[in-house]
Design a protein around this motif. Structure first.
Motif, PDB file in Angstrom:
ATOM      1  N   TYR A   1       0.802  -1.230   0.000  1.00 22.28           N
ATOM      2  CA  TYR A   1       0.000   0.000   0.000  1.00 22.28           C
ATOM      3  C   TYR A   1       0.837   1.283   0.000  1.00 22.28           C
ATOM      4  CZ  TYR A   1      -4.027   2.961   1.107  1.00 22.28           C
ATOM      5  OH  TYR A   1      -5.006   3.914   1.072  1.00 22.28           O
ATOM      6  N   GLU A   2       1.782   1.395   0.889  1.00 21.57           N
ATOM      7  CA  GLU A   2       2.563   2.638   1.018  1.00 21.57           C
ATOM      8  C   GLU A   2       3.693   2.756  -0.001  1.00 21.57           C
ATOM      9  OE1 GLU A   2       1.993   5.260   3.006  1.00 21.57           O
ATOM     10  OE2 GLU A   2       0.191   4.292   3.819  1.00 21.57           O
TER      11      GLU A   2
ATOM     12  N   PRO B   1       1.948   1.707  -4.368  1.00 21.80           N
ATOM     13  CA  PRO B   1       0.495   1.867  -4.391  1.00 21.80           C
ATOM     14  C   PRO B   1      -0.181   1.323  -5.650  1.00 21.80           C
ATOM     15  CG  PRO B   1       1.595   3.997  -4.550  1.00 21.80           C
ATOM     16  CD  PRO B   1       2.648   2.988  -4.256  1.00 21.80           C
TER      17      PRO B   1
ATOM     18  N   LEU C   1      -6.952   4.766  -2.509  1.00 22.02           N
ATOM     19  CA  LEU C   1      -5.871   4.728  -3.507  1.00 22.02           C
ATOM     20  C   LEU C   1      -6.331   5.326  -4.835  1.00 22.02           C
ATOM     21  CD1 LEU C   1      -3.922   1.369  -3.106  1.00 22.02           C
ATOM     22  CD2 LEU C   1      -3.080   3.680  -2.795  1.00 22.02           C
TER      23      LEU C   1
END
Length: 107
Positions: free
Chosen positions: A31-32, A35, A62
């Motif tokens: 996720y970080e 992305p 996102l």
């Protein structure tokens, strides 16, 4: 991003391909730092497991961050409807609050 955890999650996914949690956890690992990769996993999760509610909040965020406005709007809307169908009050509140912020950001 933890490569050992990613390896383990991929193993779990291969052992339990119908378990959405493992796929979601893998998407959260990316996720970080990646992305776009996370978004691809979340999109696949929505397609394969449309009733897995946690996916919608993260996917919508996102999409919002990537300025994919129409798709973010759709994912927020579907997520809110699903939360209401599942009578998940916490998810309803979180999704509606985030959706409201999304709409303000778009104005």
């Amino acid at each position: 991003m933890n490569s050992d955890r990613i390896t383990l999650l991929k193993k779990y996914i291969s052992e339990e391909p119908d378990n959405p949690f493992n796929k979601y956890a893998l998407a959260m690992e990316y996720y970080e730092v990646q992305p776009i990769k996370s978004l691809g996993l979340l999109r696949a999760l929505i397609a394969d497991h449309p009733d897995y509610l946690p996916t919608y909040f993260k996917a919508a965020h996102l999409l919002w961050e990537e300025e994919l406005w129409d798709e973010a709007n759709e994912v927020f809307t579907i997520g809110i409807e699903l939360a209401e169908k599942q009578n998940d009050q916490k998810a309803i509140f979180e999704l509606k609050s985030a959706y409201q912020n999304f709409q303000f950001d778009r104005d």
